[in-house]
Design a protein around this motif. Structure first.
Motif, PDB file in Angstrom:
ATOM      1  N   ALA A 235       0.848  -1.191   0.000  1.00 25.94           N
ATOM      2  CA  ALA A 235       0.000   0.000   0.000  1.00 25.94           C
ATOM      3  C   ALA A 235       0.886   1.244   0.000  1.00 25.94           C
ATOM      4  N   ILE A 236       0.721   2.082  -1.004  1.00 27.40           N
ATOM      5  CA  ILE A 236       1.481   3.325  -1.139  1.00 27.40           C
ATOM      6  C   ILE A 236       0.489   4.480  -1.076  1.00 27.40           C
ATOM      7  N   SER A 237       0.692   5.420  -0.175  1.00 31.79           N
ATOM      8  CA  SER A 237      -0.277   6.486   0.037  1.00 31.79           C
ATOM      9  C   SER A 237       0.336   7.867  -0.170  1.00 31.79           C
ATOM     10  N   TYR A 238      -0.538   8.848  -0.251  1.00 36.94           N
ATOM     11  CA  TYR A 238      -0.123  10.242  -0.410  1.00 36.94           C
ATOM     12  C   TYR A 238      -0.655  11.088   0.745  1.00 36.94           C
ATOM     13  N   ASP A 239      -0.070  12.232   0.927  1.00 40.96           N
ATOM     14  CA  ASP A 239      -0.512  13.254   1.897  1.00 40.96           C
ATOM     15  C   ASP A 239      -0.646  12.729   3.327  1.00 40.96           C
ATOM     16  N   GLU A 240       0.248  11.829   3.703  1.00 41.50           N
ATOM     17  CA  GLU A 240       0.321  11.434   5.116  1.00 41.50           C
ATOM     18  C   GLU A 240       0.760  12.604   5.971  1.00 41.50           C
ATOM     19  N   GLU A 241       1.657  13.422   5.438  1.00 44.31           N
ATOM     20  CA  GLU A 241       2.241  14.501   6.227  1.00 44.31           C
ATOM     21  C   GLU A 241       1.258  15.632   6.536  1.00 44.31           C
ATOM     22  N   SER A 242       0.085  15.613   5.920  1.00 45.79           N
ATOM     23  CA  SER A 242      -0.916  16.638   6.227  1.00 45.79           C
ATOM     24  C   SER A 242      -2.096  16.046   6.987  1.00 45.79           C
TER      25      SER A 242
END
Length: 375
Positions: free
Chosen positions: A131-138
Motif C-alpha cells: 500500500a502506497i499512500s499520499y498526503d500522510e504529512e498533512s
C-alpha cells in the motif's frame, strides 16, 4: 524486468519531489510499471484531488487473507538552509544515504520494492499487499481514500506493517491527532475609534484562552497512561496571525491548534471546549483541518508476535507521534508500526538513512515472505 537494489531504488524514489499536497503521478506511474513488470496485481487509486494517487498492489492470491506493507511517498518541504546539496538527489556520505524522504519514509518503501523480485518467486501461501499512500504529512489524508476501496481489492487482511522509522522496533500504540483552524472576521477602522469596529484578534481570545486552560487541565487532571511520554492528552496553539498595522482595527485573524490524544479517545472530542468557545463569539468559525485516530494494538495479538519474529526486536514503548496505522486499525486491519531508521532525523536538513538500516529493512520484508511461504 527492472531490478534495483535498495540504495538504487531509494535514489529513484528520492528523485521524485513528491512534497505533501503536490502531484505524485510520475512517482506512482514508476512504481506501478515496476510492480507490474514483476507480476504484481496493481491498482492505481486516484484521489478526489485529481492530481494525487494511492497505489495498492498484491503478490499472490488477493482472495486469501494476507498482510499489508504500507508506506507513504509524500515528504515535507525541503526549503531549510541546512542542506549541503540538492535534497531531491540522493547522495552517499560514508554509510549515510542523504535526501529528503530517505528515512521518512521512502527508505522503507525502497526496501519493500527492491525485495519484490525475490518475493515474486516465493511460493506465497497467503499474499503480500503493498500500500502506497499520499498526503500522510498533512494528517494521513490520502490513505483514507485507499481504505474505502480495500474491501474490493483483497480479502480482509490479517495485519498491516506501517514502515515508519522506529529502528525496526515494533510500536503497538501511538497517539491520535486533530488539527483545528479558527478564523475570525471583524470590522476594520482606525484604532482611535475601537467602538466603531470589531477587533478580530480580540474575538479569538476566548478560544485561545480555552485552549491554554484545556492543555493545563489535561496535564494536571486528565486521563493518564504512563507508558506514553507525556502520559496525557496534549493541546497546543501552534500558529496564529492577523491584523495589518497597529493603528488599524484587525479585520481578520486566525489560529491553528492541535490535540494529540491517547488511545481510546477521540481527538476531535478533546478539542470540543475550544470549538465551543470559538463558536460562542460573533464572526468566528472553527474547522477541523485533519484528524486521525490513535493506534491501540493489543500486545497479545498474533501480529505483535509476528512483528517481533520478523524484526528481531520485542515491541517497544508507545510513541506520541502519529501514523497511518491508526487509520488501518480503525478500518478493521490489525496494525503495527515497524520500519528502518530513526524518526529523530525526519523533517530536518540532511535527512538520512544508513546502508545497514536499509539492509535490515529488506531483511524484515524478506522474512515476511519466508513466513508466508511456509503455510
Amino acid at each position: 524486468m527492472l531490478r534495483l537494489d535498495a540504495p538504487e531504488m531509494l535514489a529513484r524514489l528520492v528523485g521524485f519531489p513528491t512534497v505533501v499536497g503536490q502531484p505524485n503521478g510520475d512517482l506512482i506511474a514508476f512504481i506501478a510499471e515496476y510492480l507490474e513488470g514483476h507480476g504484481a496485481r496493481v491498482h492505481v487509486l486516484v484521489g478526489p484531488e485529481g492530481d494525487r494517487s494511492n497505489l495498492f498492489a498484491t503478490l499472490g492470491d488477493p482472495d486469501m487473507p494476507g498482510h499489508i506493507l504500507s508506506g507513504h511517498v509524500d515528504v515535507v518541504p525541503a526549503a531549510e538552509p541546512g542542506w549541503l546539496a540538492d535534497p531531491f538527489t540522493l547522495r552517499r556520505d560514508g554509510d549515510r544515504l542523504i535526501g529528503r524522504g530517505a528515512v521518512d519514509m521512502k527508505g522503507f518503501v525502497a526496501a519493500v520494492l527492491s525485495s519484490v523480485p525475490d518475493l515474486a518467486r516465493m511460493p506465497l501461501q497467503s499474499p503480500i499487499h503493498i500500500a502506497i499512500s499520499y498526503d500522510e504529512e498533512s494528517g494521513c489524508r490520502g490513505v483514507v481514500h485507499l481504505l474505502k476501496h480495500l474491501p474490493d481489492l483483497c480479502a480482509p487482511p490479517q495485519g498491516c506493517f506501517v514502515g515508519e522509522p522506529t529502528g525496526l522496533v515494533p510500536v503497538l500504540r501511538h497517539k491520535g491527532k486533530a488539527a483545528l483552524r479558527l478564523v475570525a472576521q471583524g470590522s476594520p477602522g482606525h484604532s482611535s475609534r475601537p467602538d466603531l469596529g470589531r477587533n478580530a484578534i480580540h474575538a479569538l481570545v476566548p478560544a485561545l484562552a480555552a485552549a491554554r486552560h484545556l492543555a493545563e487541565d489535561l496535564a494536571e487532571t486528565g486521563v493518564r497512561d504512563t507508558t506514553f511520554a507525556p502520559p496525557y492528552h496534549t493541546v497546543q496553539i501552534g500558529k496564529m496571525g492577523g491584523g495589518e498595522a497597529l493603528n488599524i482595527i484587525p479585520e481578520s485573524a486566525w489560529a491553528e491548534i492541535e490535540a494529540r490524544v491517547l488511545p481510546g479517545s477521540d481527538p476531535e472530542e478533546v478539542l470540543a471546549p475550544v470549538i465551543a468557545a470559538a463558536q460562542a463569539e460573533t464572526g468566528v468559525t472553527a474547522e477541523i483541518l485533519a484528524a486521525y485516530p490513535a493506534l491501540g494494538q493489543e500486545a497479545d495479538h498474533p501480529l505483535a508476535d509476528l512483528a517481533q519474529a520478523l524484526s528481531g526486536n520485542a515491541p517497544g514503548a508507545p510513541v506520541s507521534f502519529g501514523t497511518e496505522a491508526g487509520r488501518f486499525q480503525a478500518a478493521g486491519v490489525p496494525s503495527v508500526v515497524c520500519g528502518p531508521g530513526d524518526i529523530a532525523r525526519a523533517h530536518k536538513p540532511e535527512e538520512y538513512i544508513t546502508l545497514s538500516e536499509l539492509a535490515a529493512g529488506c531483511d524484515m520484508v524478506m522474512a515476511l515472505g519466508r513466513h508466508l511461504s511456509t503455510g
